[in-house]
Design an enzyme around this catalytic site. Structure first.
Site, mmCIF file in Angstrom:
data_model
loop_
_atom_site.group_PDB
_atom_site.id
_atom_site.type_symbol
_atom_site.label_atom_id
_atom_site.label_comp_id
_atom_site.label_asym_id
_atom_site.label_seq_id
_atom_site.Cartn_x
_atom_site.Cartn_y
_atom_site.Cartn_z
ATOM 1 N N ASN A 99 4.549 1.536 -2.604
ATOM 2 C CA ASN A 99 5.076 0.268 -2.099
ATOM 3 C C ASN A 99 5.965 -0.340 -3.178
ATOM 4 O O ASN A 99 5.456 -0.861 -4.169
ATOM 5 C CB ASN A 99 3.902 -0.653 -1.739
ATOM 6 C CG ASN A 99 4.369 -2.021 -1.282
ATOM 7 O OD1 ASN A 99 5.564 -2.248 -1.079
ATOM 8 N ND2 ASN A 99 3.433 -2.939 -1.113
ATOM 9 N N SER A 144 -3.552 -1.681 -8.903
ATOM 10 C CA SER A 144 -3.444 -1.210 -10.287
ATOM 11 C C SER A 144 -3.811 0.267 -10.442
ATOM 12 O O SER A 144 -4.407 0.671 -11.442
ATOM 13 C CB SER A 144 -4.288 -2.084 -11.220
ATOM 14 O OG SER A 144 -3.800 -3.419 -11.223
ATOM 15 N N LYS A 149 7.780 -2.896 -2.984
ATOM 16 C CA LYS A 149 7.889 -4.358 -2.860
ATOM 17 C C LYS A 149 9.369 -4.758 -2.943
ATOM 18 O O LYS A 149 10.224 -4.012 -2.480
ATOM 19 C CB LYS A 149 6.995 -5.045 -3.896
ATOM 20 C CG LYS A 149 5.560 -4.482 -3.833
ATOM 21 C CD LYS A 149 4.550 -5.240 -4.614
ATOM 22 C CE LYS A 149 3.189 -4.564 -4.444
ATOM 23 N NZ LYS A 149 2.094 -5.243 -5.135
ATOM 24 N N GLY A 170 -1.405 -5.742 -9.046
ATOM 25 C CA GLY A 170 -0.430 -6.162 -10.045
ATOM 26 C C GLY A 170 -1.039 -6.778 -11.292
ATOM 27 O O GLY A 170 -0.334 -7.368 -12.107
ATOM 28 N N GLU A 211 0.251 -9.908 -0.100
ATOM 29 C CA GLU A 211 1.431 -10.725 -0.449
ATOM 30 C C GLU A 211 2.054 -11.330 0.799
ATOM 31 O O GLU A 211 2.564 -12.454 0.770
ATOM 32 C CB GLU A 211 2.440 -9.861 -1.228
ATOM 33 C CG GLU A 211 1.952 -9.601 -2.652
ATOM 34 C CD GLU A 211 2.415 -8.295 -3.243
ATOM 35 O OE1 GLU A 211 3.373 -7.682 -2.741
ATOM 36 O OE2 GLU A 211 1.792 -7.863 -4.237
ATOM 37 N N GLU A 256 -7.277 -3.041 -0.482
ATOM 38 C CA GLU A 256 -6.591 -3.568 -1.666
ATOM 39 C C GLU A 256 -7.206 -4.905 -2.064
ATOM 40 O O GLU A 256 -6.829 -5.950 -1.511
ATOM 41 C CB GLU A 256 -5.104 -3.783 -1.368
ATOM 42 C CG GLU A 256 -4.337 -2.517 -1.068
ATOM 43 C CD GLU A 256 -2.864 -2.649 -1.457
ATOM 44 O OE1 GLU A 256 -2.408 -1.808 -2.227
ATOM 45 O OE2 GLU A 256 -2.205 -3.598 -1.004
ATOM 46 N N HIS A 286 -0.495 -6.764 4.224
ATOM 47 C CA HIS A 286 -0.520 -6.807 2.760
ATOM 48 C C HIS A 286 -0.806 -8.233 2.290
ATOM 49 O O HIS A 286 -0.304 -9.197 2.863
ATOM 50 C CB HIS A 286 0.818 -6.327 2.184
ATOM 51 C CG HIS A 286 0.714 -6.016 0.719
ATOM 52 N ND1 HIS A 286 0.687 -6.995 -0.231
ATOM 53 C CD2 HIS A 286 0.594 -4.835 0.066
ATOM 54 C CE1 HIS A 286 0.563 -6.421 -1.429
ATOM 55 N NE2 HIS A 286 0.510 -5.116 -1.273
HETATM 56 P P1 13P Z 1 -0.097 -2.503 -7.937
HETATM 57 O O1 13P Z 1 -0.287 -1.013 -7.902
HETATM 58 O O2 13P Z 1 1.123 -2.942 -8.656
HETATM 59 O O3 13P Z 1 -1.346 -3.199 -8.359
HETATM 60 O O4 13P Z 1 0.172 -2.950 -6.401
HETATM 61 C C1 13P Z 1 -0.684 -2.498 -5.412
HETATM 62 C C2 13P Z 1 -0.136 -2.879 -4.109
HETATM 63 O O5 13P Z 1 -0.014 -4.039 -3.756
HETATM 64 C C3 13P Z 1 0.300 -1.790 -3.202
HETATM 65 O O6 13P Z 1 0.569 -2.265 -1.928
#
Ligand code: 13P
Length: 256
Positions: A13, A215, A15, A175, A100, A169, A98
């Protein structure tokens, strides 16, 4: 899988990262490194402007393209929105739920359900993300939160098939560099699978892929990949580094 095992799936992803030149470099590197890799399905979710570029780069390869988002209405005056039918032919997978999207854009469980229905209705494969916030885990409510998110997401969906992917997640692990332990992730992914079994039956739960995300990196991925209920990873930051992402995919394939 002929022998009944679930083929793990690793998603990248991106983003809202990359410019077009970076996107092309990443896509080309991933094709060089990962095309034909057995024992894992690889799906890359770039920002919307590069979806067509990704589809072109991955044409005739084993790599799949996913969209990061979709709007649930079929068509109309919705400036900036993209319908599921408009993604057909370019992507195979679509992310929904997600954290976010939930936190930054105010998406609710009901919105996630509408998106899933639109994705399934268009014949695309969803990657449904669920996960608890830090305070919910601290309060011992992780399983309850996952169950609420899943049941709401599945509302009115009569059946799912083995193209339906769920990503566990935990919000606090995204992140932050603070991944869940493999044991925590296993417990949550097993709970996710139990809800799928209860809602759609044991056979569907046996074929449904459940990823861990948060992560994930080349050093910790093997611990997740070895867990019985974890079928791959959804990767954010490390997906922007072709060597790291390829190493993650290879580690997942090796554990299969
Ligand atoms: P990170 O791997 O940067 O923690 O992000 C995970 C994520 O949100 C994948 O959709």
């Amino acid at each position: 899988m002929p022998d009944g095992r679930r083929l793990p799936i690793v998603g990248g992803n991106w983003k809202m990262h990359t410019d077009r030149a970076e996107a092309h470099r990443l896509l080309d590197a991933l094709v060089d490194d990962l095309d034909g890799l057995e024992g894992v399905e690889v799906v890359v979710c770039p920002p919307a402007p590069w979806l067509g570029d990704a589809a072109d780069a991955f044409d005739d390869t084993s790599l799949a393209v996913g969209a990061q988002d979709v709007y649930w209405v079929a068509q109309g005056a919705f400036t900036g929105a993209v319908a599921a039918s408009q993604l057909v032919g370019t992507v195979e997978y679509v992310l929904a739920g997600h954290s976010e999207r939930r936190q930054v854009f105010g998406e609710t469980d009901e919105h996630v359900n509408l998106k899933l229905r639109a994705v399934l209705g268009a014949g695309l494969r969803p990657i449904l993300a669920v996960g608890e916030r830090h305070e919910e885990r601290e309060a011992g409510r992780t399983i309850e939160v996952l169950e609420r998110q899943l049941r709401a997401a599945f509302e009115g969906i009569p059946q799912i098939d083995d193209g339906f992917v769920i990503a566990y997640e935990p919000v606090w692990a995204i992140g932050t560099g603070l991944a869940a332990t493999p044991e925590m992730a296993q417990e949550a992914c097993a709970a996710v699978r139990a809800v799928v079994a209860d809602r759609f039956g044991a056979d569907v739960a046996t074929t449904c892929r459940v990823q861990y995300g948060g992560s994930v990196n080349p050093a910790n991925v093997e611990g997740f990949a070895r867990q019985p209920d974890i079928d791959g990873a959804l990767v954010g930051g490390a997906a922007l580094h072709p060597d790291a992402f390829a190493a993650i995919c290879r580690a997942v394939a090796a554990a299969f």
